[in-house]
Design an enzyme around this catalytic site. Structure first.
Site, PDB file in Angstrom:
ATOM      1  N   TRP A  82      -8.093  -3.750   1.910  1.00 31.19           N
ATOM      2  CA  TRP A  82      -7.071  -3.059   1.113  1.00 31.19           C
ATOM      3  C   TRP A  82      -6.665  -1.757   1.792  1.00 31.19           C
ATOM      4  O   TRP A  82      -7.415  -1.067   2.363  1.00 31.19           O
ATOM      5  CB  TRP A  82      -7.580  -2.741  -0.306  1.00 31.19           C
ATOM      6  CG  TRP A  82      -6.546  -1.932  -1.030  1.00 31.19           C
ATOM      7  CD1 TRP A  82      -5.344  -2.386  -1.539  1.00 31.19           C
ATOM      8  CD2 TRP A  82      -6.566  -0.521  -1.267  1.00 31.19           C
ATOM      9  NE1 TRP A  82      -4.633  -1.351  -2.076  1.00 31.19           N
ATOM     10  CE2 TRP A  82      -5.360  -0.198  -1.919  1.00 31.19           C
ATOM     11  CE3 TRP A  82      -7.497   0.488  -0.980  1.00 31.19           C
ATOM     12  CZ2 TRP A  82      -5.050   1.119  -2.295  1.00 31.19           C
ATOM     13  CZ3 TRP A  82      -7.193   1.785  -1.350  1.00 31.19           C
ATOM     14  CH2 TRP A  82      -5.975   2.103  -2.005  1.00 31.19           C
ATOM     15  N   TYR A 129       0.835  -1.206   0.000  1.00 34.67           N
ATOM     16  CA  TYR A 129       0.000   0.000   0.000  1.00 34.67           C
ATOM     17  C   TYR A 129       0.877   1.267   0.000  1.00 34.67           C
ATOM     18  O   TYR A 129       1.839   1.364   0.757  1.00 34.67           O
ATOM     19  CB  TYR A 129      -0.940   0.048   1.216  1.00 34.67           C
ATOM     20  CG  TYR A 129      -1.508   1.435   1.359  1.00 34.67           C
ATOM     21  CD1 TYR A 129      -2.499   1.872   0.492  1.00 34.67           C
ATOM     22  CD2 TYR A 129      -0.951   2.351   2.251  1.00 34.67           C
ATOM     23  CE1 TYR A 129      -2.946   3.176   0.529  1.00 34.67           C
ATOM     24  CE2 TYR A 129      -1.402   3.653   2.308  1.00 34.67           C
ATOM     25  CZ  TYR A 129      -2.398   4.059   1.440  1.00 34.67           C
ATOM     26  OH  TYR A 129      -2.822   5.356   1.462  1.00 34.67           O
ATOM     27  N   ASP A 141       0.401   5.626   7.389  1.00 32.38           N
ATOM     28  CA  ASP A 141      -0.950   5.107   7.157  1.00 32.38           C
ATOM     29  C   ASP A 141      -0.892   3.582   7.053  1.00 32.38           C
ATOM     30  O   ASP A 141      -0.238   3.043   6.151  1.00 32.38           O
ATOM     31  CB  ASP A 141      -1.491   5.707   5.845  1.00 32.38           C
ATOM     32  CG  ASP A 141      -2.969   5.427   5.616  1.00 32.38           C
ATOM     33  OD1 ASP A 141      -3.549   4.629   6.376  1.00 32.38           O
ATOM     34  OD2 ASP A 141      -3.536   6.017   4.670  1.00 32.38           O
TER      35      ASP A 141
HETATM   36  C1  GCO Z   1      -4.864   8.601   2.359  1.00 30.71           C
HETATM   37  C2  GCO Z   1      -5.688   7.534   1.812  1.00 30.71           C
HETATM   38  C3  GCO Z   1      -5.889   7.468   0.343  1.00 30.71           C
HETATM   39  C4  GCO Z   1      -6.956   6.447  -0.013  1.00 30.71           C
HETATM   40  C5  GCO Z   1      -7.711   6.916  -1.207  1.00 30.71           C
HETATM   41  C6  GCO Z   1      -8.817   5.958  -1.569  1.00 30.71           C
HETATM   42  O1  GCO Z   1      -4.650   8.558   3.570  1.00 30.71           O
HETATM   43  O2  GCO Z   1      -4.496   9.473   1.617  1.00 30.71           O
HETATM   44  O3  GCO Z   1      -5.684   6.376   2.539  1.00 30.71           O
HETATM   45  O4  GCO Z   1      -4.766   7.422  -0.441  1.00 30.71           O
HETATM   46  O5  GCO Z   1      -6.398   5.204  -0.230  1.00 30.71           O
HETATM   47  O6  GCO Z   1      -8.205   8.187  -0.963  1.00 30.71           O
HETATM   48  O7  GCO Z   1      -9.599   6.476  -2.574  1.00 30.71           O
HETATM   49 MG    MG Z   2      -5.480   7.039   4.613  1.00 31.70          MG
END
Ligand code: GCO
Ligand code: MG
Length: 424
Positions: free
Chosen positions: A424, A182, A232
């Site tokens: 995910w 991710y 994150d």
């Molecule tokens: C973040 C997010 C995003 C999300 C996305 C999904 O903290 O910026 O987790 O990158 O994955 O907005 O549409």
């Molecule tokens: Mg996020």
């Protein structure tokens, strides 16, 4: 897609005060879907006086569901309404719909709400932050997204942000043995919704739990103690794993650890709190105050991420922020590139006003996106500054938008190595 009242916008008749009920009547509502590099849905509401307002209605990977909700179910209710009745319209669309909450509904309501606030600002000749109560700060502290295929690359990327003047950086890195971890982009700009059908990714929690603390150990060694670092987890851990990671990261003093475990089960955060003092952020997938009521009341989080586009607009997020303030929880709005510049503009006005502001996520939109949505916010020395254009200060170039047709794209999915579906 459009809805109109037979009489087109006309100049105010002589003798009518500026912003009279007749001038404020909504005579046209258009849902504009455009894809300047990625998909965006925008609602444009036009009043009889010709003043218009814009609201973002983008829900990544489910854009047309919101477009239809607006076009088929909301627009017919807006034509002929007084654009000045922002609260009543919100209540009508929320209470009056019977089927409350949910990301599609709340994103549609947000688009209407933000467009109405934009109209109010334009009619009053005031930037949105002044309507909310005026400036509380000079600029909104933002964090950028640094990522790398390994720890070294991620550290270099953090260095790049510091050179650009960022004071806060989110860091993500590849996990040995995990393809497409991710937050790691294949191209230059990070964009998770890459393909028409969801890309399949494989997740390995033990490898990730080994890697993340090493990343932050290295970042503190390379970049010192001053930079604010964020991370994150993107909902991947169980509550006890999240507690362990939060504890392991304590020495590196993160600004926050985000979405450590899925938060539908709000009680899960009690377990994390029992084991660590790492600051926690949650809420980009929430759309209502009810999704985080327990988290906030029990002081289980430090930052609430629900932003304007997915949280029912300014009218609802303002309530959420005021409620959070009672518990010293601060805002940290979602600001990935799948939220359009219209949301960014509205969020920055909110950030400029809201007393319990924490930080604002900020990823650069592509040049194509910026050209379709001209705006007056600007980054200076790690903070974003709004301008004094009346309303939220973001426009839509409809002729240019029409050159970028919608292209279906969905977010990836994740599975464990044995093939089980995961978050995910
Ligand atoms: C973040 C997010 C995003 C999300 C996305 C999904 O903290 O910026 O987790 O990158 O994955 O907005 O549409
Ligand atoms: Mg996020």
């Amino acid at each position: 897609m459009t809805g109109t009242r037979s009489s087109a916008p006309s100049s105010p008749s002589a003798g009518e005060p500026q912003g009279s009920a007749r001038e404020r009547e909504i005579v046209e509502a258009r849902v504009v879907v455009t894809s300047p590099g990625r998909n965006f849905v925008t609602l444009k509401l036009v009043t009889r006086s010709g003043v218009y307002g814009l609201g973002d209605a983008t829900l990544n990977g489910r854009e047309l569901a919101v477009a239809s909700y607006l076009q088929d179910h909301v627009v017919p209710n807006l034509i002929g309404r007084d654009a000045g009745r922002i609260e009543d319209t919100w209540q009508f669309l929320h209470r009056g719909a019977y089927w409350r909450r949910g990301p599609v509904t709340m994103t549609a309501i947000a688009a209407v709400d933000v467009a109405l606030w934009d109209i109010l600002g334009k009619m009053a000749g005031l930037p949105l932050y002044r309507l909310l109560g005026g400036r509380s700060r000079e600029g909104a502290l933002v964090y950028g997204h640094a990522n790398g295929r390994d720890i070294g690359e991620a550290s270099d990327a953090v260095g790049g942000f510091l050179e650009q003047g960022f004071l806060a950086v989110r860091a993500q890195c590849g996990v040995p043995g995990v393809k497409k971890a991710y937050g790691i982009s294949s191209g230059k700009a990070y964009e998770p919704a890459e393909s028409e059908l969801p890309a399949e990714t494989v997740w390995n929690t033990p490898r990730y739990l080994e890697t993340a603390p090493k990343l932050f150990e290295r970042l503190r060694a390379d970049h010192g103690s001053q930079v604010e670092l964020l991370h994150d987890v993107h909902h991947r851990l169980s509550p006890i794993e999240a507690a362990r990671l939060a504890r392991d990261l304590e020495p590196y003093r993160l600004f926050w650890l985000e979405d450590a475990t899925p938060a539908e089960n709000q009680q899960a955060f009690e377990l994390i709190r029992q084991h660590s003092v790492t600051a926690l952020a949650v809420g980009e997938v929430f759309n209502s105050i009810w999704d985080c009521k327990h988290l906030i009341e029990r002081q289980l989080i430090d930052y609430i991420r629900t932003t304007i586009v997915h949280g029912g607009g300014i009218s609802h997020v303002r309530r959420l922020a005021d409620f959070a303030a009672l518990y010293q929880v601060r805002t940290g709005f979602h600001g990935a590139t799948d939220l359009s510049p219209v949301t960014m503009g509205a969020a920055l006005h909110f950030d400029t006003w809201v007393p319990n502001f924490g930080i604002q996520e900020y990823m650069f939109h592509s040049e194509e996106t910026d050209a379709v949505f001209p705006h007056d916010y600007a980054l200076r020395e790690g903070r974003l500054h709004v301008g004094d254009t009346p309303g939220h200060g973001v426009d839509l170039d409809e002729a240019l938008a029409a050159k970028y047709p919608y292209a279906p794209k969905q977010l990836p999915v994740a599975r464990l190595e044995d093939g089980s579906m995961w978050d995910w």
